[in-house]
Design a protein around this motif. Structure first.
Motif, short mmCIF file in Angstrom:
data_model
loop_
_atom_site.label_atom_id
_atom_site.label_comp_id
_atom_site.label_asym_id
_atom_site.label_seq_id
_atom_site.Cartn_x
_atom_site.Cartn_y
_atom_site.Cartn_z
N GLY A 148 0.80 -1.22 0.00
CA GLY A 148 0.00 0.00 0.00
C GLY A 148 0.83 1.27 0.00
O GLY A 148 0.32 2.35 0.32
N THR A 149 2.10 1.16 -0.34
CA THR A 149 2.98 2.33 -0.39
C THR A 149 2.54 3.27 -1.50
O THR A 149 2.26 2.85 -2.62
CB THR A 149 4.44 1.88 -0.64
N LYS A 150 2.47 4.55 -1.19
CA LYS A 150 2.01 5.56 -2.15
C LYS A 150 3.15 6.05 -3.03
O LYS A 150 4.26 6.28 -2.55
CB LYS A 150 1.38 6.74 -1.40
N ARG A 151 2.86 6.20 -4.30
CA ARG A 151 3.88 6.66 -5.24
C ARG A 151 4.00 8.19 -5.29
O ARG A 151 5.05 8.72 -5.64
CB ARG A 151 3.60 6.13 -6.65
N PHE A 152 2.92 8.92 -4.98
CA PHE A 152 2.95 10.37 -5.11
C PHE A 152 3.27 11.02 -3.77
O PHE A 152 2.77 10.63 -2.72
CB PHE A 152 1.61 10.89 -5.63
N ASP A 153 4.14 12.03 -3.84
CA ASP A 153 4.51 12.80 -2.66
C ASP A 153 4.29 14.28 -2.96
O ASP A 153 4.28 14.71 -4.12
CB ASP A 153 5.98 12.54 -2.32
N PHE A 154 4.13 15.05 -1.89
CA PHE A 154 3.78 16.46 -2.03
C PHE A 154 4.15 17.19 -0.75
O PHE A 154 4.05 16.62 0.34
CB PHE A 154 2.28 16.60 -2.31
N GLY A 155 4.59 18.46 -0.87
CA GLY A 155 4.87 19.22 0.34
C GLY A 155 5.49 20.57 0.04
O GLY A 155 5.80 20.90 -1.10
#
Length: 211
Positions: A148-155
């Motif tokens: 369930g690791t997410k591919r998209f990151d944001f910050g």
């Protein structure tokens, strides 16, 4: 995500204005870790980044900066003197920043830039590396679908740039800090908030578009 789309819209609209774009390349080391503290000793996961950079002066002091680069992030934990746990994560990333320029009195060929903005990133792949548990260590690829690791990151990001002007371009030393806000591994059953944090050092060369 609405903020990201708004900044992308403002960036696209600026393409039609008369100011000159400066484009170039950038590379340098990265020092990263997950934000969540652990009971183990944490050290910076050292990687590198490289890619394209651009800048557009929008007024006497304000400008817009946009990068597109490959970057390594992750974490590095020292469980004890002989056991380590490391994640090497590889991303494609797009930082977009509002830039404020300072003129440096007495230094004709220098400018100082302060910038703040956001980044969006796509996690390409990753490798878990452990030493000390097994002879010779172990290495496993990140399985995005099963964990369930997410591919998209944001910050958000914040930083500064010291620019030195050459005859047909400029060289810059760029320092930046990024803080992810998305829990990338929320299904890892470890009761932690696995968000990226990274300090990035970049050396870039830019020249006016079309020159």
């Amino acid at each position: 995500m609405r903020i990201a789309f708004l900044i992308l819209f403002l960036f696209s609209a600026s393409l039609a204005s008369a100011q000159i774009w400066y484009i170039g390349v950038k590379a340098g080391p990265t020092f990263s870790n997950y934000k969540t503290k652990t009971p183990w000793k944490e050290a910076s996961n050292v990687g590198y980044t490289f890619g394209f950079t651009s800048f557009k002066q929008m007024g006497p002091h304000f400008g817009l900066a946009l990068d597109f680069h490959y970057i390594q992030k992750g974490y590095y934990h020292k469980v004890c003197n002989t056991i380590t746990d490391k994640l090497e994560a590889h991303y494609l990333e797009v930082p977009i920043m509002v830039d404020y320029t300072f003129i440096m009195p007495g230094l004709k060929n220098f400018k100082l830039h302060a910038n703040v903005g956001i980044y969006t990133a796509y996690w390409l792949n990753g490798v878990y590396k452990t030493k000390g548990y097994d002879p010779g260590g172990a290495s496993d690829n990140v399985d995005f679908s099963q964990t369930g690791t997410k591919r998209f990151d944001f910050g958000p990001n914040v930083g500064g740039r010291l620019e030195y002007f050459l005859k047909n371009g400029s060289l810059s030393l760029d320092l930046r800090y990024e803080l992810g806000v998305l829990d990338l591994q929320s299904n890892a059953h470890d009761n932690t908030n696995n968000t990226n944090r990274a300090f990035i050092v970049g050396i870039s060369y830019m020249k006016p578009l079309g020159n």
